[in-house]
Design an enzyme around this catalytic site. Structure first.
Site, PDB file in Angstrom:
ATOM      1  N   ASP A  13       0.828  -1.211   0.000  1.00 27.33           N
ATOM      2  CA  ASP A  13       0.000   0.000   0.000  1.00 27.33           C
ATOM      3  C   ASP A  13       0.863   1.262   0.000  1.00 27.33           C
ATOM      4  OD1 ASP A  13      -2.296   1.469   0.045  1.00 27.33           O
ATOM      5  OD2 ASP A  13      -2.664   1.230   2.187  1.00 27.33           O
ATOM      6  N   HIS A  30       3.222   3.745  -8.870  1.00 31.08           N
ATOM      7  CA  HIS A  30       3.089   2.306  -9.119  1.00 31.08           C
ATOM      8  C   HIS A  30       4.376   1.750  -9.757  1.00 31.08           C
ATOM      9  CE1 HIS A  30      -0.981   2.343  -7.775  1.00 31.08           C
ATOM     10  NE2 HIS A  30      -1.458   3.031  -8.796  1.00 31.08           N
ATOM     11  N   LEU A 124      11.632 -19.995  -3.835  1.00 24.87           N
ATOM     12  CA  LEU A 124      10.628 -19.070  -3.295  1.00 24.87           C
ATOM     13  C   LEU A 124       9.420 -19.147  -4.215  1.00 24.87           C
ATOM     14  CD1 LEU A 124       9.743 -16.561  -1.499  1.00 24.87           C
ATOM     15  CD2 LEU A 124      10.630 -15.169  -3.352  1.00 24.87           C
TER      16      LEU A 124
END
Ligand code: FPP
Length: 256
Positions: A13, A30, A124
């Site tokens: 966020d 962004h 991962l």
């Protein structure tokens, strides 16, 4: 060595506020968020995290201005193409979580290419939530269960949490150990509602574009101090190091 969370989920966020404070556009925020994600993936690999799940676009994000939605779709399509080889070289597996039907076909095909390329990796597992909502996931699971019951392949009397979890979008995705939200808000915002049942919540003021491997490490250190009791009681004879957070739910991670 303090316990490392197996599964970290992040609400990334603050891209917009970060940009506005600098006189930049939300789109630039962004774009900075994409860079932060790549740094954090590297940090997660270094720490030895097994699962990293990030909230990139929610079912509610469709209500943003069309220009911002369009920008985000393009940014993510390009980012997947740009980074997938490097992630593959680091043995990162890329997976999508959410509905695919509403996403632009070009983004879906980049996602599928990334998933195919990295399918054999297991250092991962990076799960990217796109057009994802926790309630929608639960409703879709309920529908799938109702259909199985109507078809006679599932006896409603036998339904339990474990069976329910098999109808989620990614039944093999483990429960979240550590939930991180950046930029000061202290909400779950419909993210991984089922999987976060026993997650440790860590909220940090740093906006997502400034978040890096050091912030990730700090959050993991906070996690290591938490006492995970899963609704049981603390054994006074055990030191905090002995008891938690190694303790597990007494039945399974998906049992209430
Ligand atoms: C929330 O910040 C962020 C988003 C809705 C988008 C997150 C996307 C990225 C970080 C890019 C990820 C790239 C890939 C490849 C998955 P906000 O816009 O709600 O910020 P604000 O609350 O300050 O307005």
């Amino acid at each position: 060595m303090p316990p490392v969370p197996g599964h970290i989920a992040i609400v990334m966020d603050g891209n917009g506020r970060w940009a506005t404070r600098r006189g930049l556009t939300r789109a630039q925020g962004h774009a900075a968020g994409e860079k932060a994600l790549m740094r954090v993936v590297e940090g997660a690999v270094e720490i030895g995290i097994r699962h990293l799940t990030v909230f990139a676009f929610s079912t509610e994000n469709w209500c943003r201005p069309a220009t911002e939605v369009g920008f985000l779709m393009t940014l993510m399509r390009r980012a997947l193409r740009k980074h997938r080889q490097r992630l593959h070289a680091e043995a990162v597996r890329i997976c999508h979580l959410g509905r695919r039907t509403g996403l632009p076909p070009a983004l879906i095909s980049e996602m599928e290419a990334a998933e195919r390329l990295t399918a054999g990796n297991d250092r991962l597992i990076l799960t990217i939530c796109l057009d994802y909502g926790g309630r929608t996931e639960l409703v879709d699971a309920a529908r799938s269960i109702a259909e199985a019951a109507a078809a006679g392949t599932l006896d409603p009397a036998t339904l339990d949490a474990r069976t329910f979890a098999r109808h989620l979008y990614a039944p093999d995705l483990p429960d979240v150990d550590l939930f991180i939200r950046t930029s000061g808000e202290q909400r779950i915002s419909n993210f991984l509602l089922w999987q976060c049942a026993y997650a440790e919540l860590v909220f940090v003021d740093t906006p997502w574009p400034d978040f890096d491997r050091h912030h990730l490490r700090q959050a993991v250190e906070v996690y290591a101090t938490r006492n995970r009791t899963y609704g049981t009681v603390e054994d006074p004879g055990r030191s905090p190091e002995q008891s938690a957070p190694r303790r597990q739910p007494c039945t399974s991670t998906t049992e209430p």
